[in-house]
Design a protein around this motif. Structure first.
Motif, PDB file in Angstrom:
ATOM      1  N   GLU A  79       0.804  -1.219   0.000  1.00  0.00           N
ATOM      2  CA  GLU A  79       0.000   0.000   0.000  1.00  0.00           C
ATOM      3  C   GLU A  79       0.840   1.273   0.000  1.00  0.00           C
ATOM      4  O   GLU A  79       0.308   2.375  -0.078  1.00  0.00           O
ATOM      5  CB  GLU A  79      -0.927  -0.009   1.220  1.00  0.00           C
ATOM      6  N   SER A  80       2.156   1.129   0.090  1.00  0.00           N
ATOM      7  CA  SER A  80       3.015   2.301   0.250  1.00  0.00           C
ATOM      8  C   SER A  80       3.359   2.964  -1.073  1.00  0.00           C
ATOM      9  O   SER A  80       3.426   2.323  -2.124  1.00  0.00           O
ATOM     10  CB  SER A  80       4.318   1.903   0.964  1.00  0.00           C
ATOM     11  N   ASP A  81       3.601   4.260  -1.016  1.00  0.00           N
ATOM     12  CA  ASP A  81       4.038   5.000  -2.194  1.00  0.00           C
ATOM     13  C   ASP A  81       5.428   4.541  -2.637  1.00  0.00           C
ATOM     14  O   ASP A  81       5.730   4.543  -3.831  1.00  0.00           O
ATOM     15  CB  ASP A  81       4.066   6.506  -1.902  1.00  0.00           C
TER      16      ASP A  81
ATOM     17  N   SER B 163      11.315   7.578   2.613  1.00  0.00           N
ATOM     18  CA  SER B 163      10.148   6.923   2.018  1.00  0.00           C
ATOM     19  C   SER B 163      10.185   5.419   2.269  1.00  0.00           C
ATOM     20  O   SER B 163       9.161   4.806   2.603  1.00  0.00           O
ATOM     21  CB  SER B 163      10.100   7.218   0.518  1.00  0.00           C
TER      22      SER B 163
ATOM     23  N   LYS C 112       5.155   1.442  -4.879  1.00  0.00           N
ATOM     24  CA  LYS C 112       4.624   1.782  -6.202  1.00  0.00           C
ATOM     25  C   LYS C 112       5.680   2.478  -7.061  1.00  0.00           C
ATOM     26  O   LYS C 112       5.830   2.184  -8.248  1.00  0.00           O
ATOM     27  CB  LYS C 112       3.381   2.649  -6.051  1.00  0.00           C
ATOM     28  N   LYS C 113       6.432   3.383  -6.462  1.00  0.00           N
ATOM     29  CA  LYS C 113       7.463   4.094  -7.216  1.00  0.00           C
ATOM     30  C   LYS C 113       8.574   3.150  -7.655  1.00  0.00           C
ATOM     31  O   LYS C 113       9.011   3.177  -8.820  1.00  0.00           O
ATOM     32  CB  LYS C 113       8.059   5.222  -6.370  1.00  0.00           C
TER      33      LYS C 113
END
Length: 232
Positions: free
Chosen positions: A164-166, A206, A169-170
């Protein structure tokens, strides 16, 4: 369909009949009634390329249209499913996206029993080593397997926060892969998932917010490591 019997084949690229590297790979598997697969295209940088046509390639040189994959910024992704009774004399898949530009990918579907392989907890890692591409990214450590997003179901529920983390995804959508393997620290081994990234303050923050435990260099770049546990 378990998806644990997947095979991977790279797509060879030919320009005017001359081999010119590869343009991606095909991941495929067999169910009781179908051949299914995922196609990942890259390096299609010819000006104006907007799609790539995919055909069944047979030993008789016959070609049957399978699908058409949209291409943007040199990349594309697609999925196919075909009935087994349509695969007689199958050699693989072929690809066309520009004049005098073709690709081909050989496929072996003879060993259907592979698709019945279920990964029990005790030997899941050994079976992953046999079924997925692997390499040795870190000096002094063991092999890691290369996974795609479709393989997330192989990994433990502890990854739910990561998905679910940004940061996930990045990293994933920037490199289209993640790695899993054992890492040894002071004589203790545990399994980690690795996500590619650069060692700078922004990404460190992050990655830490996503639950990553540390960073290990691998050549010019490296991977942020997420603890999976002592077994898979």
């Amino acid at each position: 369909m378990s998806g644990f019997g997947k095979k991977i084949e790279f797509i060879d690229c030919y320009s005017h009949g001359i081999f010119n590297g590869n343009i991606g790979f095909v991941r495929y598997w067999i169910t009781q009634t179908t051949l299914e697969g995922e196609i990942y295209l890259q390096n299609l940088w010819e000006q104006g390329v907007s799609h790539c046509k995919v055909f069944l390639w047979k030993t008789s040189e016959e070609k049957n249209f399978v699908t058409e994959i949209p291409v943007g910024n040199g990349r594309g992704e697609g999925y196919f499913t075909l009935p087994l009774d349509a695969l007689a004399d199958l050699s693989g898949l072929c690809f066309e996206w520009a004049p005098e530009r073709t690709g081909c990918c050989r496929m072996n579907i003879a060993e259907k029993e592979d698709t019945a392989l279920y990964m029990d907890k005790g030997d899941k890692w050994e079976q992953m080593l046999e079924k997925y591409p692997c390499f040795f990214p870190f000096e002094g450590q063991g092999a890691y397997v290369i996974l795609q997003e479709a393989d997330k179901g192989l990994l433990p529920a502890v990854c739910r926060r990561l998905w679910e983390s940004d940061f996930y995804k990045k990293s994933y959508y920037g490199t289209r892969h993640m790695i899993v393997g054992e890492y040894e620290i002071e004589g203790r081994k545990a399994f980690y998932l690795g996500l590619c990234g650069t060692y700078n303050e922004e990404e460190q923050l992050s990655a830490a917010a996503a639950g990553c435990m540390g960073y290990e260099f691998s050549g010019a770049a490296g991977y942020y490591l997420y603890l999976l546990g002592e077994c898979l």
